[in-house]
Design a protein around this motif. Structure first.
Motif, PDB file in Angstrom:
ATOM      1  N   GLU A  96      -8.134 -13.455  34.915  1.00  0.00           N
ATOM      2  CA  GLU A  96      -7.140 -14.188  35.712  1.00  0.00           C
ATOM      3  C   GLU A  96      -7.027 -13.603  37.115  1.00  0.00           C
ATOM      4  OE1 GLU A  96      -5.551 -17.043  35.116  1.00  0.00           O
ATOM      5  OE2 GLU A  96      -6.758 -17.124  33.294  1.00  0.00           O
ATOM      6  N   ARG A  97      -7.001 -12.261  37.188  1.00  0.00           N
ATOM      7  CA  ARG A  97      -6.919 -11.600  38.491  1.00  0.00           C
ATOM      8  C   ARG A  97      -8.149 -11.943  39.329  1.00  0.00           C
ATOM      9  NH1 ARG A  97      -7.015  -5.815  37.636  1.00  0.00           N
ATOM     10  NH2 ARG A  97      -5.077  -6.233  36.547  1.00  0.00           N
ATOM     11  N   GLY A  98      -9.330 -11.888  38.716  1.00  0.00           N
ATOM     12  CA  GLY A  98     -10.558 -12.218  39.439  1.00  0.00           C
ATOM     13  C   GLY A  98     -10.545 -13.643  39.953  1.00  0.00           C
ATOM     14  N   ASP A  99     -10.086 -14.579  39.119  1.00  0.00           N
ATOM     15  CA  ASP A  99      -9.992 -15.976  39.554  1.00  0.00           C
ATOM     16  C   ASP A  99      -9.025 -16.119  40.734  1.00  0.00           C
ATOM     17  OD1 ASP A  99     -11.822 -16.861  37.672  1.00  0.00           O
ATOM     18  OD2 ASP A  99     -10.279 -17.492  36.235  1.00  0.00           O
ATOM     19  N   ALA A 100      -7.878 -15.454  40.643  1.00  0.00           N
ATOM     20  CA  ALA A 100      -6.896 -15.519  41.735  1.00  0.00           C
ATOM     21  C   ALA A 100      -7.470 -14.914  43.011  1.00  0.00           C
ATOM     22  CB  ALA A 100      -5.611 -14.791  41.327  1.00  0.00           C
ATOM     23  N   GLN A 101      -8.203 -13.816  42.876  1.00  0.00           N
ATOM     24  CA  GLN A 101      -8.812 -13.188  44.046  1.00  0.00           C
ATOM     25  C   GLN A 101      -9.880 -14.091  44.653  1.00  0.00           C
ATOM     26  OE1 GLN A 101      -9.688  -9.677  41.797  1.00  0.00           O
ATOM     27  NE2 GLN A 101      -8.076  -8.464  42.795  1.00  0.00           N
ATOM     28  N   LEU A 102     -10.612 -14.792  43.812  1.00  0.00           N
ATOM     29  CA  LEU A 102     -11.594 -15.751  44.330  1.00  0.00           C
ATOM     30  C   LEU A 102     -10.901 -16.844  45.130  1.00  0.00           C
ATOM     31  CD1 LEU A 102     -14.184 -16.402  41.468  1.00  0.00           C
ATOM     32  CD2 LEU A 102     -14.631 -15.459  43.734  1.00  0.00           C
ATOM     33  N   ARG A 103      -9.841 -17.405  44.563  1.00  0.00           N
ATOM     34  CA  ARG A 103      -9.103 -18.472  45.259  1.00  0.00           C
ATOM     35  C   ARG A 103      -8.528 -17.968  46.581  1.00  0.00           C
ATOM     36  NH1 ARG A 103      -7.466 -19.348  39.955  1.00  0.00           N
ATOM     37  NH2 ARG A 103      -5.466 -18.312  40.292  1.00  0.00           N
ATOM     38  N   ALA A 104      -8.163 -16.682  46.624  1.00  0.00           N
ATOM     39  CA  ALA A 104      -7.590 -16.101  47.847  1.00  0.00           C
ATOM     40  C   ALA A 104      -8.666 -15.664  48.838  1.00  0.00           C
ATOM     41  CB  ALA A 104      -6.697 -14.917  47.487  1.00  0.00           C
ATOM     42  N   GLY A 105      -9.936 -15.772  48.449  1.00  0.00           N
ATOM     43  CA  GLY A 105     -11.023 -15.389  49.344  1.00  0.00           C
ATOM     44  C   GLY A 105     -11.337 -13.906  49.337  1.00  0.00           C
ATOM     45  N   ALA A 106     -10.772 -13.151  48.420  1.00  0.00           N
ATOM     46  CA  ALA A 106     -11.021 -11.706  48.336  1.00  0.00           C
ATOM     47  C   ALA A 106     -12.231 -11.470  47.438  1.00  0.00           C
ATOM     48  CB  ALA A 106      -9.789 -10.991  47.789  1.00  0.00           C
ATOM     49  N   LEU A 107     -13.410 -11.807  47.946  1.00  0.00           N
ATOM     50  CA  LEU A 107     -14.623 -11.709  47.140  1.00  0.00           C
ATOM     51  C   LEU A 107     -15.057 -10.268  46.913  1.00  0.00           C
ATOM     52  CD1 LEU A 107     -16.663 -14.647  48.695  1.00  0.00           C
ATOM     53  CD2 LEU A 107     -15.182 -14.660  46.684  1.00  0.00           C
ATOM     54  N   THR A 108     -15.152  -9.491  48.001  1.00  0.00           N
ATOM     55  CA  THR A 108     -15.614  -8.101  47.877  1.00  0.00           C
ATOM     56  C   THR A 108     -14.709  -7.109  48.599  1.00  0.00           C
ATOM     57  OG1 THR A 108     -17.078  -8.363  49.790  1.00  0.00           O
ATOM     58  CG2 THR A 108     -18.037  -8.777  47.611  1.00  0.00           C
ATOM     59  N   ALA A 109     -13.659  -7.593  49.194  1.00  0.00           N
ATOM     60  CA  ALA A 109     -12.714  -6.726  49.903  1.00  0.00           C
ATOM     61  C   ALA A 109     -11.311  -7.262  49.654  1.00  0.00           C
ATOM     62  CB  ALA A 109     -13.024  -6.725  51.403  1.00  0.00           C
ATOM     63  N   PRO A 110     -10.331  -6.425  49.668  1.00  0.00           N
ATOM     64  CA  PRO A 110     -10.364  -4.987  49.906  1.00  0.00           C
ATOM     65  C   PRO A 110     -10.972  -4.231  48.718  1.00  0.00           C
ATOM     66  CG  PRO A 110      -8.131  -5.682  49.366  1.00  0.00           C
ATOM     67  CD  PRO A 110      -8.981  -6.924  49.435  1.00  0.00           C
ATOM     68  N   ALA A 111     -11.421  -3.029  48.993  1.00  0.00           N
ATOM     69  CA  ALA A 111     -12.085  -2.207  47.984  1.00  0.00           C
ATOM     70  C   ALA A 111     -11.205  -2.040  46.751  1.00  0.00           C
ATOM     71  CB  ALA A 111     -12.441  -0.840  48.576  1.00  0.00           C
ATOM     72  N   GLY A 112     -11.778  -2.312  45.595  1.00  0.00           N
ATOM     73  CA  GLY A 112     -11.072  -2.127  44.336  1.00  0.00           C
ATOM     74  C   GLY A 112     -10.108  -3.240  43.980  1.00  0.00           C
ATOM     75  N   ALA A 113      -9.763  -4.075  44.918  1.00  0.00           N
ATOM     76  CA  ALA A 113      -8.810  -5.160  44.671  1.00  0.00           C
ATOM     77  C   ALA A 113      -9.441  -6.479  45.090  1.00  0.00           C
ATOM     78  CB  ALA A 113      -7.514  -4.902  45.426  1.00  0.00           C
ATOM     79  N   ASN A 114     -10.590  -6.765  44.505  1.00  0.00           N
ATOM     80  CA  ASN A 114     -11.298  -7.987  44.860  1.00  0.00           C
ATOM     81  C   ASN A 114     -11.904  -8.611  43.601  1.00  0.00           C
ATOM     82  OD1 ASN A 114     -14.134  -6.922  44.489  1.00  0.00           O
ATOM     83  ND2 ASN A 114     -13.397  -5.481  46.049  1.00  0.00           N
ATOM     84  N   ALA A 115     -12.384  -9.835  43.753  1.00  0.00           N
ATOM     85  CA  ALA A 115     -12.915 -10.573  42.605  1.00  0.00           C
ATOM     86  C   ALA A 115     -14.096  -9.847  41.966  1.00  0.00           C
ATOM     87  CB  ALA A 115     -13.322 -11.974  43.045  1.00  0.00           C
ATOM     88  N   LYS A 116     -14.972  -9.321  42.793  1.00  0.00           N
ATOM     89  CA  LYS A 116     -16.147  -8.623  42.252  1.00  0.00           C
ATOM     90  C   LYS A 116     -15.710  -7.444  41.379  1.00  0.00           C
ATOM     91  CE  LYS A 116     -20.427  -6.361  43.553  1.00  0.00           C
ATOM     92  NZ  LYS A 116     -20.701  -5.065  44.093  1.00  0.00           N
ATOM     93  N   ALA A 117     -14.770  -6.653  41.846  1.00  0.00           N
ATOM     94  CA  ALA A 117     -14.303  -5.492  41.083  1.00  0.00           C
ATOM     95  C   ALA A 117     -13.618  -5.932  39.786  1.00  0.00           C
ATOM     96  CB  ALA A 117     -13.341  -4.648  41.922  1.00  0.00           C
ATOM     97  N   SER A 118     -12.831  -6.983  39.841  1.00  0.00           N
ATOM     98  CA  SER A 118     -12.139  -7.464  38.640  1.00  0.00           C
ATOM     99  C   SER A 118     -13.137  -7.967  37.605  1.00  0.00           C
ATOM    100  CB  SER A 118     -11.156  -8.575  39.004  1.00  0.00           C
ATOM    101  OG  SER A 118     -10.118  -8.055  39.799  1.00  0.00           O
ATOM    102  N   PHE A 119     -14.126  -8.740  38.047  1.00  0.00           N
ATOM    103  CA  PHE A 119     -15.109  -9.264  37.102  1.00  0.00           C
ATOM    104  C   PHE A 119     -16.021  -8.161  36.557  1.00  0.00           C
ATOM    105  CE2 PHE A 119     -14.369 -13.433  39.409  1.00  0.00           C
ATOM    106  CZ  PHE A 119     -13.548 -13.940  38.408  1.00  0.00           C
ATOM    107  N   GLU A 120     -16.331  -7.166  37.390  1.00  0.00           N
ATOM    108  CA  GLU A 120     -17.124  -6.034  36.888  1.00  0.00           C
ATOM    109  C   GLU A 120     -16.349  -5.250  35.829  1.00  0.00           C
ATOM    110  OE1 GLU A 120     -18.239  -3.979  40.497  1.00  0.00           O
ATOM    111  OE2 GLU A 120     -20.064  -5.191  40.709  1.00  0.00           O
ATOM    112  N   ALA A 121     -15.058  -5.082  36.037  1.00  0.00           N
ATOM    113  CA  ALA A 121     -14.224  -4.401  35.040  1.00  0.00           C
ATOM    114  C   ALA A 121     -14.167  -5.226  33.749  1.00  0.00           C
ATOM    115  CB  ALA A 121     -12.827  -4.160  35.595  1.00  0.00           C
ATOM    116  N   ALA A 122     -14.126  -6.535  33.885  1.00  0.00           N
ATOM    117  CA  ALA A 122     -14.124  -7.412  32.706  1.00  0.00           C
ATOM    118  C   ALA A 122     -15.432  -7.270  31.932  1.00  0.00           C
ATOM    119  CB  ALA A 122     -13.906  -8.860  33.128  1.00  0.00           C
ATOM    120  N   LEU A 123     -16.530  -7.125  32.648  1.00  0.00           N
ATOM    121  CA  LEU A 123     -17.834  -6.985  31.991  1.00  0.00           C
ATOM    122  C   LEU A 123     -17.974  -5.663  31.232  1.00  0.00           C
ATOM    123  CD1 LEU A 123     -20.150  -8.619  34.651  1.00  0.00           C
ATOM    124  CD2 LEU A 123     -19.603  -9.498  32.358  1.00  0.00           C
ATOM    125  N   VAL A 124     -17.222  -4.657  31.639  1.00  0.00           N
ATOM    126  CA  VAL A 124     -17.220  -3.398  30.880  1.00  0.00           C
ATOM    127  C   VAL A 124     -16.637  -3.658  29.491  1.00  0.00           C
ATOM    128  CG1 VAL A 124     -16.211  -1.089  30.737  1.00  0.00           C
ATOM    129  CG2 VAL A 124     -17.156  -1.911  32.901  1.00  0.00           C
TER     130      VAL A 124
END
Length: 131
Positions: free
Chosen positions: A93-121
């Motif tokens: 959910e956080r990753g989806d919200a970050q995507l909608r907000a345009g936070a794809l890879t920034a800010p560090a640690g609080a972006n869609a990429k980081a959320s989805f990578e944590a989900a993949l763990v």
């Protein structure tokens, strides 16, 4: 030697109990084997190695079908799985919200990429996190 299976300590203790149901040595031996298997299950649970957890629990059931700690271990597994499902859902959910907000890879640690990578763990095959 082996704890369970053909030619194992458990098999030998079970044979002794068949011949002498009151054997304290055999009973204690099975108690120790069940305790060792429970430790293996806990270690596997900490590593989120669910196939190893289930294998250890199944072996406890064979060695000591009435093992008092088995229900507690199963409850711990269920509890951890539920926590992981909730955490996974929150990360997605956080990753989806970050995507909608345009936070794809920034800010560090609080972006869609980081959320989805944590989900993949938690769930390496999760299609939503891989997308």
């Amino acid at each position: 030697g082996k704890l369970t299976g053909a030619g194992s300590a458990a098999e030998l203790f079970q044979r002794v109990l068949t011949a002498d149901p009151g054997s304290g040595i055999a009973t204690r031996g099975l108690d120790e084997i069940a305790a060792a298997l429970a430790m293996q299950a806990r270690t596997a649970l900490a590593a989120r190695d669910y196939p190893a957890v289930e294998a250890a629990l199944a072996q406890i059931e064979v060695v000591q079908p009435g093992n008092a700690g088995l229900a507690e271990l199963r409850a711990a597994v269920a509890s951890q799985r539920e926590r992981e499902r909730a955490e996974l859902a929150a990360l997605l959910e956080r990753g989806d919200a970050q995507l909608r907000a345009g936070a794809l890879t920034a800010p560090a640690g609080a972006n869609a990429k980081a959320s989805f990578e944590a989900a993949l763990v938690l769930d390496p095959a999760n299609a939503r996190a891989r997308a």
